[in-house]
Design a protein around this motif. Structure first.
Motif, mmCIF file in Angstrom:
data_model
loop_
_atom_site.group_PDB
_atom_site.id
_atom_site.type_symbol
_atom_site.label_atom_id
_atom_site.label_comp_id
_atom_site.label_asym_id
_atom_site.label_seq_id
_atom_site.Cartn_x
_atom_site.Cartn_y
_atom_site.Cartn_z
ATOM 1 N N GLY A 53 0.812 -1.217 0.000
ATOM 2 C CA GLY A 53 0.000 0.000 0.000
ATOM 3 C C GLY A 53 0.839 1.258 0.000
ATOM 4 O O GLY A 53 2.003 1.263 -0.417
ATOM 5 N N ASP A 54 0.239 2.363 0.486
ATOM 6 C CA ASP A 54 0.936 3.644 0.509
ATOM 7 C C ASP A 54 2.133 3.591 1.450
ATOM 8 O O ASP A 54 2.120 2.910 2.476
ATOM 9 N N GLN A 55 3.168 4.351 1.056
ATOM 10 C CA GLN A 55 4.353 4.488 1.904
ATOM 11 C C GLN A 55 4.203 5.756 2.748
ATOM 12 O O GLN A 55 3.422 6.661 2.422
ATOM 13 N N LEU A 56 4.965 5.799 3.815
ATOM 14 C CA LEU A 56 4.860 6.918 4.755
ATOM 15 C C LEU A 56 6.197 7.615 4.915
ATOM 16 O O LEU A 56 7.252 6.969 4.926
ATOM 17 N N VAL A 57 6.129 8.936 5.008
ATOM 18 C CA VAL A 57 7.333 9.732 5.197
ATOM 19 C C VAL A 57 8.009 9.340 6.506
ATOM 20 O O VAL A 57 7.346 9.110 7.529
ATOM 21 N N ASN A 58 9.347 9.239 6.452
ATOM 22 C CA ASN A 58 10.202 8.987 7.622
ATOM 23 C C ASN A 58 10.086 7.566 8.180
ATOM 24 O O ASN A 58 10.605 7.301 9.270
ATOM 25 N N LEU A 59 9.403 6.687 7.484
ATOM 26 C CA LEU A 59 9.382 5.287 7.882
ATOM 27 C C LEU A 59 10.044 4.442 6.800
ATOM 28 O O LEU A 59 9.859 4.699 5.615
ATOM 29 N N PRO A 60 10.813 3.425 7.197
ATOM 30 C CA PRO A 60 11.546 2.630 6.210
ATOM 31 C C PRO A 60 10.616 1.892 5.256
ATOM 32 O O PRO A 60 9.608 1.316 5.668
ATOM 33 N N ALA A 61 10.971 1.947 3.999
ATOM 34 C CA ALA A 61 10.299 1.135 2.983
ATOM 35 C C ALA A 61 11.247 -0.006 2.617
ATOM 36 O O ALA A 61 12.421 0.217 2.336
ATOM 37 N N TRP A 62 10.725 -1.205 2.639
ATOM 38 C CA TRP A 62 11.516 -2.373 2.269
ATOM 39 C C TRP A 62 11.377 -2.588 0.768
ATOM 40 O O TRP A 62 10.262 -2.664 0.237
ATOM 41 N N LEU A 63 12.477 -2.693 0.077
ATOM 42 C CA LEU A 63 12.489 -2.846 -1.367
ATOM 43 C C LEU A 63 12.833 -4.289 -1.721
ATOM 44 O O LEU A 63 13.852 -4.818 -1.276
ATOM 45 N N ALA A 64 12.000 -4.910 -2.525
ATOM 46 C CA ALA A 64 12.238 -6.314 -2.891
ATOM 47 C C ALA A 64 11.689 -6.592 -4.282
ATOM 48 O O ALA A 64 10.757 -5.930 -4.754
ATOM 49 N N LEU A 65 12.302 -7.558 -4.926
ATOM 50 C CA LEU A 65 11.824 -8.054 -6.208
ATOM 51 C C LEU A 65 11.247 -9.448 -6.028
ATOM 52 O O LEU A 65 11.678 -10.195 -5.144
ATOM 53 N N ASP A 66 10.280 -9.759 -6.847
ATOM 54 C CA ASP A 66 9.768 -11.125 -6.857
ATOM 55 C C ASP A 66 10.922 -12.088 -7.130
ATOM 56 O O ASP A 66 11.802 -11.796 -7.950
ATOM 57 N N ARG A 67 10.938 -13.215 -6.439
ATOM 58 C CA ARG A 67 12.063 -14.148 -6.581
ATOM 59 C C ARG A 67 12.233 -14.612 -8.018
ATOM 60 O O ARG A 67 13.348 -14.914 -8.453
ATOM 61 N N GLY A 68 11.140 -14.672 -8.749
ATOM 62 C CA GLY A 68 11.247 -15.063 -10.142
ATOM 63 C C GLY A 68 11.953 -14.046 -11.010
ATOM 64 O O GLY A 68 12.391 -14.364 -12.121
ATOM 65 N N SER A 69 12.074 -12.806 -10.514
ATOM 66 C CA SER A 69 12.777 -11.760 -11.261
ATOM 67 C C SER A 69 14.281 -11.831 -11.058
ATOM 68 O O SER A 69 15.025 -11.070 -11.676
ATOM 69 N N TRP A 70 14.719 -12.707 -10.156
ATOM 70 C CA TRP A 70 16.142 -12.752 -9.773
ATOM 71 C C TRP A 70 16.671 -14.183 -9.897
ATOM 72 O O TRP A 70 17.325 -14.710 -9.016
ATOM 73 N N GLU A 71 16.377 -14.820 -11.012
ATOM 74 C CA GLU A 71 16.832 -16.179 -11.247
ATOM 75 C C GLU A 71 17.765 -16.223 -12.447
ATOM 76 O O GLU A 71 17.509 -15.574 -13.464
ATOM 77 N N SER A 72 18.845 -16.977 -12.311
ATOM 78 C CA SER A 72 19.757 -17.158 -13.434
ATOM 79 C C SER A 72 19.053 -17.917 -14.550
ATOM 80 O O SER A 72 18.207 -18.777 -14.305
ATOM 81 N N ARG A 73 19.410 -17.577 -15.770
ATOM 82 C CA ARG A 73 18.851 -18.245 -16.936
ATOM 83 C C ARG A 73 19.992 -18.732 -17.835
ATOM 84 O O ARG A 73 20.985 -18.027 -18.015
ATOM 85 N N SER A 74 19.831 -19.921 -18.370
ATOM 86 C CA SER A 74 20.845 -20.490 -19.256
ATOM 87 C C SER A 74 20.215 -20.937 -20.557
ATOM 88 O O SER A 74 19.021 -21.246 -20.624
ATOM 89 N N ALA A 75 21.030 -20.969 -21.604
ATOM 90 C CA ALA A 75 20.589 -21.462 -22.897
ATOM 91 C C ALA A 75 21.782 -22.061 -23.616
ATOM 92 O O ALA A 75 22.918 -21.611 -23.430
ATOM 93 N N THR A 76 21.526 -23.073 -24.404
ATOM 94 C CA THR A 76 22.593 -23.727 -25.156
ATOM 95 C C THR A 76 22.288 -23.662 -26.642
ATOM 96 O O THR A 76 21.161 -23.927 -27.067
ATOM 97 N N ALA A 77 23.281 -23.269 -27.406
ATOM 98 C CA ALA A 77 23.177 -23.260 -28.864
ATOM 99 C C ALA A 77 24.210 -24.230 -29.411
ATOM 100 O O ALA A 77 25.360 -24.227 -28.971
#
Length: 300
Positions: free
Chosen positions: A170-194
């Motif tokens: 929801g809304d953030q508040l002045v002078n209170l910490p906001a925790w910043l995070a990404l969905d775990r699926g946004s931070w996964e290694s990806r591999s491909a073979t050609a």
């Protein structure tokens, strides 16, 4: 018009009307990975090489082929397409594709050469015409052009979409910490073979940092996806690894909200054909709108 000329040339070769002496040649050594910075379609161009190959001479051997910038060039240094009509560029600026000539054509070309190698259609393009000939390339087959493996690798090495979690919800508040995070699926290694016959290259993209532009003029850089805020956590407690404290409200921002933009930087490593390398600089991005309000007391 070029295709018509080329087809006519092939038909002439099939009937042994055009006689071309065998021309020994060898593959150009390729090996690299290039990445672009297109946030909507990030990807890496993966190419393989076979350096130090066997006997024979490079087609043209005149300084053309593929340069260190990952682009194909003719002997004059001018950039040319790496692939044209299914054939790949050689160092002489002409294009090569495997061909299976008829026995009469082989006989007209001087007979089947001894040793390992293969027959190839060599096509050289002019301003408004094209000249094709069948040639024998001794030794290992030429390495597939960068463009051929690049298309396969680009299709397979799709990076995940950036999904932002602003916590608490929801809304953030002045002078209170906001925790910043990404969905775990946004931070996964990806591999491909050609792969092509005899050569296989694997590329791996790994996220290494996230830069958060918070909309209030502050940028926060984190080396991980961040820790999601958990219900029951003290609102005054800061994130252990990725957070921000707004010092003013978003009332004066367009729409009364700050635009938060996250840019994830990926490191891409590749290995294959006896080579390996690292190419930094690939990025993906995500955005969200958040409202920051003034508050004297908070109950969560």
């Amino acid at each position: 018009m070029l295709k018509l000329i080329r087809i006519a040339t092939v038909l002439m070769l099939a009937g042994a009307v055009l006689l071309v002496a065998p021309m020994p040649a060898q593959a150009d050594p390729f090996g690299d990975t290039r990445c672009d910075n297109n946030p909507s379609a990030p990807g890496c161009d993966v190419t393989a090489g076979n350096p130090g190959g066997g006997g024979g001479s490079n087609p043209g051997n005149g300084g053309g082929g593929r340069g260190g910038d990952g682009k194909c060039r003719n002997p004059s240094g001018e950039e040319i397409p790496c692939e044209r009509d299914g054939a790949w560029a050689g160092a002489d600026g002409c294009y090569y594709s495997p061909v299976d000539p008829s026995p009469s054509t082989i006989a007209a070309l001087g007979g089947q050469p001894a040793g390992e190698g293969g027959w190839y259609m060599r096509t050289c393009y002019g301003d408004d015409n094209a000249f094709g000939s069948v040639v024998w390339i001794a030794g290992d087959p030429p390495v597939v052009s960068p463009a051929v493996l690049a298309r396969q690798a680009r299709a397979r090495l799709d990076l995940p979409r950036v999904v932002i979690r602003m916590n608490p919800p929801g809304d953030q508040l002045v002078n209170l910490p906001a925790w910043l995070a990404l969905d775990r699926g946004s931070w996964e290694s990806r591999s491909a073979t050609a792969s092509v016959p005899g050569v296989s290259v694997t590329a791996t993209a790994r996220p290494v940092k996230a830069s958060w532009s918070m909309g209030d003029g502050v940028t926060v850089t984190c080396t991980g996806p961040g820790t999601p805020w958990a219900s029951g956590t003290n609102p005054a407690k800061a994130s252990p690894d990725c957070g921000h404290v707004y010092r003013r409200s978003s009332a004066g921002a367009p729409g009364g909200r700050f635009t938060v933009t996250v840019t994830v930087t990926w490191e891409v490593t590749w290995a294959g054909a006896g080579q390996s390398g690292t190419v930094p600089g690939l990025t993906t991005t995500g955005q969200l709108q958040t409202r920051v309000q003034e508050s004297q007391a908070v109950v969560r």
